[in-house]
Design an enzyme around this catalytic site. Structure first.
Site, PDB file in Angstrom:
ATOM      1  N   GLY A 207       0.836  -1.207   0.000  1.00  0.00           N
ATOM      2  CA  GLY A 207       0.000   0.000   0.000  1.00  0.00           C
ATOM      3  C   GLY A 207       0.860   1.242   0.000  1.00  0.00           C
ATOM      4  O   GLY A 207       2.042   1.189  -0.352  1.00  0.00           O
ATOM      5  N   ASN A 208       0.287   2.371   0.383  1.00  0.00           N
ATOM      6  CA  ASN A 208       1.077   3.598   0.519  1.00  0.00           C
ATOM      7  C   ASN A 208       0.422   4.494   1.568  1.00  0.00           C
ATOM      8  O   ASN A 208      -0.621   4.156   2.117  1.00  0.00           O
ATOM      9  CB  ASN A 208       1.248   4.292  -0.835  1.00  0.00           C
ATOM     10  N   HIS A 209       1.050   5.633   1.833  1.00  0.00           N
ATOM     11  CA  HIS A 209       0.609   6.484   2.947  1.00  0.00           C
ATOM     12  C   HIS A 209      -0.521   7.454   2.593  1.00  0.00           C
ATOM     13  O   HIS A 209      -0.830   8.336   3.382  1.00  0.00           O
ATOM     14  CB  HIS A 209       1.795   7.290   3.487  1.00  0.00           C
TER      15      HIS A 209
END
Ligand code: CTP
Length: 400
Positions: A207-209
């Site tokens: 995923g990512n932030h």
């Protein structure tokens, strides 16, 4: 709302008690509020309560039978900068659609030259009834702003759509109307927001932030200005507050692509604010990967570039906006993305500013368009940045 004149019409609905909170909120924001009630509304909340909160006598009848003092619907209509009808019963909405003028509120509606907004409140089956929906469509066509009821528990104990929007939502809509920025009625925009999750196995993902805050703020600003919004969102912790936003929850880049490809042909435009994964595991492991002593390798394959795909199918009367998150050569890379994805404008985020970009409430952006115009903004809240982006879409809408 300083010194703006708001005429609040209250009709017979259990939600009339929320009209008291609405008056307080509007007065607190600096508006002058006068209240008109129907006779049925008096069964649910007293004129004394509304007069005390609004600091003006409440008007119900055409004239006072004791002294013949006339309540001029024409004067009231001219006084108002906006006429809000909240709660608006099915009966009042039906009469508005037909032009019936059998009480002071309805005659004022017919005489008013200001913008009008209604916040329907009723049982879910009444709300869904084709007769009522046709009445609402007619009012929308005539430019009345409909503040959609959210889904939730109704006075009957049933769950469904029909309860009146919360006072904060109605006040915010009034604010948008008063700032004369509600010019996107009848338009449909697509917004992508949040991260995507690319599954490795049943419990792990890449995923990512991205928090989704920027995309959600854009979706809400579009909705406040009257647009119908389809928000395609990856997994986030923010929620949608505007009842007019249709939320499509997705997880992977592929799911986001499929939803965007399906919805875009019917839209006037799209804003691609999602942080879409560029790569996804070639295959997902069934169950859970077991811990081992040796290193493992995961082969990643490229995902579809959603913005580029929409750019390739975009018609002349559609607008497409994207974001660029860059660590170096910011302008050059952003302009390259603008060209390659066939965007109309791109919003450049910098990775080097700690108060901008992922997971914070503020952002500093530069908006660059395909005609070479460039506006670099200050550090602002994401809500303010969303307004700048939607201003750009509004300018386009005014010309198309
Ligand atoms: N975007 C998209 N689909 C993807 C990747 C990106 O729709 N698979 C969109 C983003 O929502 C954004 C724009 O394309 O509006 C640019 O995204 P960004 O991550 O900055 O660029 P990429 O094209 O992914 O290139 P890179 O990560 O190499 O900079």
């Amino acid at each position: 709302m300083n010194k703006k004149n708001i005429l609040l019409g209250v009709t017979g609905s259990i939600a009339a008690y929320k009209a008291a909170a609405l008056v307080r909120l509007l007065v607190k924001e600096g508006a002058e509020v006068k209240v008109l009630m129907t006779n049925a509304a008096k069964q649910f909340i007293t004129p004394l309560t509304m007069a005390t909160l609004s600091k003006h006598p409440v008007q119900v009848e055409f004239f006072d039978p004791e002294n013949g003092d006339w309540n001029s619907h024409v004067k009231l209509g001219l006084w108002a900068d906006v006429l809000l009808i909240a709660p608006a019963s099915a009966n009042t909405i039906g009469k508005m659609a037909c032009g019936i003028a059998d009480n002071l509120l309805l005659t004022t509606y017919l005489s008013a030259r200001c913008p009008v907004a209604v916040a329907p409140a009723m049982d879910m089956d009444m709300y869904a009834h084709v007769a009522h929906q046709q009445n609402l469509s007619l009012l929308r066509l005539r430019g009345v702003h409909v503040i959609e009821p959210p889904f939730g528990e109704l006075a009957s104990g049933l769950q469904g759509q029909g309860r009146m929007a919360e006072p904060e939502v109605i006040a915010r809509q009034a604010q948008a109307i008063l700032s004369k920025k509600v010019n996107l009625s009848g338009r449909h925009f697509l917004v992508t927001a949040g991260p995507t999750c690319e599954s490795i196995d049943a419990v792990r993902f890449i995923g990512n932030h991205s928090s989704g805050k920027m995309g959600y703020a854009i979706a809400e600003e579009l909705a406040w200005r009257g647009a119908r919004v389809s928000l395609i969102s990856g997994p986030v912790h923010v929620s949608v507050r505007h009842p007019g936003i249709a939320l499509y929850r997705v997880s992977s880049a592929q799911e986001m692509y499929e939803a965007a490809a399906r919805l875009f042909p019917d839209a006037d435009g799209a804003v691609m604010a999602a942080a879409v994964a560029d790569f996804t595991p070639e295959s997902r492991v069934e169950g859970k990967l077991k811990r081992g002593k040796s290193a493992i390798a995961i082969t990643l394959t490229p995902t579809k570039d959603i913005a580029a795909y929409l750019g390739s199918i975009k018609k002349k009367n559609q607008i497409l906006a994207g974001f660029a998150l860059e660590a170096d050569n910011e302008r050059t890379n952003a302009l390259k993305k603008l060209r390659e994805k066939k965007l109309d404008f791109i919003v450049l985020n910098s990775l080097t500013d700690p108060n901008a970009g992922f997971n914070v409430d503020t952002n500093r952006v530069c908006i660059m368009d395909k005609d070479g115009r460039e506006v670099a903004g200050e550090l602002k809240s994401k809500v303010e940045v969303a307004k700048d982006i939607v201003d750009k879409l509004s300018e386009w809408a005014a010309e198309h």
